[in-house]
Design a protein around this motif. Sequence first.
Motif, PDB file in Angstrom:
ATOM      1  N   GLN A 158       0.822  -1.195   0.000  1.00  0.00           N
ATOM      2  CA  GLN A 158       0.000   0.000   0.000  1.00  0.00           C
ATOM      3  C   GLN A 158       0.868   1.262   0.000  1.00  0.00           C
ATOM      4  N   GLY A 159       1.828   1.295  -0.908  1.00  0.00           N
ATOM      5  CA  GLY A 159       2.661   2.498  -1.081  1.00  0.00           C
ATOM      6  C   GLY A 159       3.455   2.897   0.149  1.00  0.00           C
ATOM      7  N   GLY A 160       3.680   1.961   1.072  1.00  0.00           N
ATOM      8  CA  GLY A 160       4.445   2.293   2.278  1.00  0.00           C
ATOM      9  C   GLY A 160       3.612   3.026   3.319  1.00  0.00           C
ATOM     10  N   ALA A 161       2.291   2.932   3.216  1.00  0.00           N
ATOM     11  CA  ALA A 161       1.395   3.545   4.214  1.00  0.00           C
ATOM     12  C   ALA A 161       1.656   2.919   5.591  1.00  0.00           C
ATOM     13  N   PRO A 162       1.322   3.672   6.679  1.00  0.00           N
ATOM     14  CA  PRO A 162       1.627   3.160   8.025  1.00  0.00           C
ATOM     15  C   PRO A 162       0.855   1.905   8.422  1.00  0.00           C
ATOM     16  N   LYS A 163      -0.309   1.681   7.798  1.00  0.00           N
ATOM     17  CA  LYS A 163      -1.134   0.517   8.172  1.00  0.00           C
ATOM     18  C   LYS A 163      -1.228  -0.474   7.019  1.00  0.00           C
ATOM     19  N   HIS A 164      -1.463  -1.736   7.380  1.00  0.00           N
ATOM     20  CA  HIS A 164      -1.689  -2.732   6.342  1.00  0.00           C
ATOM     21  C   HIS A 164      -2.944  -2.374   5.538  1.00  0.00           C
ATOM     22  N   PRO A 165      -2.956  -2.681   4.249  1.00  0.00           N
ATOM     23  CA  PRO A 165      -4.193  -2.474   3.491  1.00  0.00           C
ATOM     24  C   PRO A 165      -5.303  -3.376   4.031  1.00  0.00           C
ATOM     25  N   VAL A 166      -6.543  -2.981   3.802  1.00  0.00           N
ATOM     26  CA  VAL A 166      -7.672  -3.769   4.301  1.00  0.00           C
ATOM     27  C   VAL A 166      -7.668  -5.176   3.705  1.00  0.00           C
ATOM     28  N   TRP A 167      -7.265  -5.288   2.445  1.00  0.00           N
ATOM     29  CA  TRP A 167      -7.280  -6.619   1.806  1.00  0.00           C
ATOM     30  C   TRP A 167      -6.366  -7.602   2.538  1.00  0.00           C
ATOM     31  N   TYR A 168      -5.316  -7.095   3.204  1.00  0.00           N
ATOM     32  CA  TYR A 168      -4.455  -7.983   4.001  1.00  0.00           C
ATOM     33  C   TYR A 168      -5.306  -8.765   5.004  1.00  0.00           C
ATOM     34  N   HIS A 169      -6.183  -8.041   5.719  1.00  0.00           N
ATOM     35  CA  HIS A 169      -7.015  -8.676   6.752  1.00  0.00           C
ATOM     36  C   HIS A 169      -8.049  -9.613   6.108  1.00  0.00           C
ATOM     37  N   ASN A 170      -8.524  -9.229   4.938  1.00  0.00           N
ATOM     38  CA  ASN A 170      -9.460 -10.118   4.235  1.00  0.00           C
ATOM     39  C   ASN A 170      -8.791 -11.457   3.892  1.00  0.00           C
ATOM     40  N   LEU A 171      -7.542 -11.391   3.445  1.00  0.00           N
ATOM     41  CA  LEU A 171      -6.845 -12.623   3.032  1.00  0.00           C
ATOM     42  C   LEU A 171      -6.468 -13.500   4.227  1.00  0.00           C
ATOM     43  N   VAL A 172      -6.172 -12.861   5.358  1.00  0.00           N
ATOM     44  CA  VAL A 172      -5.881 -13.649   6.559  1.00  0.00           C
ATOM     45  C   VAL A 172      -7.156 -14.378   7.000  1.00  0.00           C
ATOM     46  N   ALA A 173      -8.304 -13.678   6.906  1.00  0.00           N
ATOM     47  CA  ALA A 173      -9.581 -14.268   7.346  1.00  0.00           C
ATOM     48  C   ALA A 173     -10.086 -15.329   6.365  1.00  0.00           C
ATOM     49  N   GLU A 174      -9.880 -15.107   5.074  1.00  0.00           N
ATOM     50  CA  GLU A 174     -10.350 -16.050   4.046  1.00  0.00           C
ATOM     51  C   GLU A 174      -9.266 -16.196   2.975  1.00  0.00           C
ATOM     52  N   PRO A 175      -8.409 -17.218   3.165  1.00  0.00           N
ATOM     53  CA  PRO A 175      -7.253 -17.341   2.275  1.00  0.00           C
ATOM     54  C   PRO A 175      -7.543 -17.948   0.898  1.00  0.00           C
ATOM     55  N   ASN A 176      -8.753 -18.440   0.692  1.00  0.00           N
ATOM     56  CA  ASN A 176      -9.079 -18.971  -0.633  1.00  0.00           C
ATOM     57  C   ASN A 176      -9.537 -17.823  -1.515  1.00  0.00           C
ATOM     58  N   VAL A 177      -8.749 -17.517  -2.518  1.00  0.00           N
ATOM     59  CA  VAL A 177      -9.029 -16.372  -3.385  1.00  0.00           C
ATOM     60  C   VAL A 177      -8.869 -16.798  -4.842  1.00  0.00           C
ATOM     61  N   GLU A 178      -9.257 -15.877  -5.718  1.00  0.00           N
ATOM     62  CA  GLU A 178      -9.086 -16.116  -7.140  1.00  0.00           C
ATOM     63  C   GLU A 178      -8.091 -15.096  -7.660  1.00  0.00           C
ATOM     64  N   ILE A 179      -7.185 -15.547  -8.492  1.00  0.00           N
ATOM     65  CA  ILE A 179      -6.225 -14.617  -9.094  1.00  0.00           C
ATOM     66  C   ILE A 179      -6.417 -14.609 -10.601  1.00  0.00           C
ATOM     67  N   ARG A 180      -6.721 -13.423 -11.135  1.00  0.00           N
ATOM     68  CA  ARG A 180      -6.753 -13.283 -12.587  1.00  0.00           C
ATOM     69  C   ARG A 180      -5.398 -12.753 -13.038  1.00  0.00           C
ATOM     70  N   ASP A 181      -4.766 -13.486 -13.931  1.00  0.00           N
ATOM     71  CA  ASP A 181      -3.493 -13.084 -14.528  1.00  0.00           C
ATOM     72  C   ASP A 181      -3.737 -13.030 -16.029  1.00  0.00           C
ATOM     73  N   GLU A 182      -4.003 -11.824 -16.519  1.00  0.00           N
ATOM     74  CA  GLU A 182      -4.425 -11.628 -17.905  1.00  0.00           C
ATOM     75  C   GLU A 182      -5.645 -12.515 -18.176  1.00  0.00           C
ATOM     76  N   THR A 183      -5.577 -13.429 -19.138  1.00  0.00           N
ATOM     77  CA  THR A 183      -6.796 -14.182 -19.477  1.00  0.00           C
ATOM     78  C   THR A 183      -6.977 -15.437 -18.615  1.00  0.00           C
ATOM     79  N   ALA A 184      -5.987 -15.753 -17.789  1.00  0.00           N
ATOM     80  CA  ALA A 184      -6.077 -16.960 -16.958  1.00  0.00           C
ATOM     81  C   ALA A 184      -6.622 -16.619 -15.576  1.00  0.00           C
ATOM     82  N   VAL A 185      -7.485 -17.487 -15.059  1.00  0.00           N
ATOM     83  CA  VAL A 185      -8.023 -17.287 -13.708  1.00  0.00           C
ATOM     84  C   VAL A 185      -7.719 -18.535 -12.883  1.00  0.00           C
TER      85      VAL A 185
END
Length: 145
Positions: free
Chosen positions: A70-97
């Motif tokens: 998060q650009g070196g901001a003093p706090k972790h981004p909110v998504w950090y806490h989302n990923l700790v709480a629910e680590p199953n996510v989807e990653i889109r890398d160009e046309t692949a998901v």
Amino acid sequence: MAEYLPSPRDWVADQVELYEGSGGTDGLTLRDTGLPVIIVTNKGRRTGAVRKTPLMRVVDGGNYILVASQGGAPKHPVWYHNLVAEPNVEIRDETAVHSVRVHEVPEGAERVRLWDIAVAAFPPYKEYQEKTDRLIPVFISELAG
Ligand code: F42
């Protein structure tokens, strides 16, 4: 299907719209850097809503390294806490998901190795770490299953 809540930051929401709306053929880089971006679809830990977070594309073999800078901001981004709480996510890398599971890499040699890969891929991460007192979290993905 949970509701999609766009980022309150226009430039981020616009990138997600372009990237996802084009099926991963447009809006693929960070501004004018030319460096590739992925979209991490995660679940809001309080709302349960669908959140879509663009991050720099950093890979270690077949795994993705996610850097909560998060650009070196003093706090972790909110998504950090989302990923700790629910680590199953989807990653889109160009046309692949990819459906993946992520975990935060604890301090130690492996984190240092992954951090160096991240800085090589996106050098500003180094300045972001120098700017903040927090240790910037690093996640690694593995295929869900
Ligand atoms: N950010 C990084 O940290 N690392 C990167 O490598 C990176 C690259 C990048 C490339 C392109 C681009 O467009 C953006 C990029 N960003 C990168 C920025 C990144 O996409 C995020 O915008 C940024 O890290 C800030 O993340 P954030 O999750 O803190 O976003 C805030 C602004 C946000 O969306 N807040 C929402 C809001 O409404 O205020 C809340 C979102 C949310 O998940 N809410 C939870 C819920 O339940 O829905 C609540 C969670 C809680 O604990 O309250």
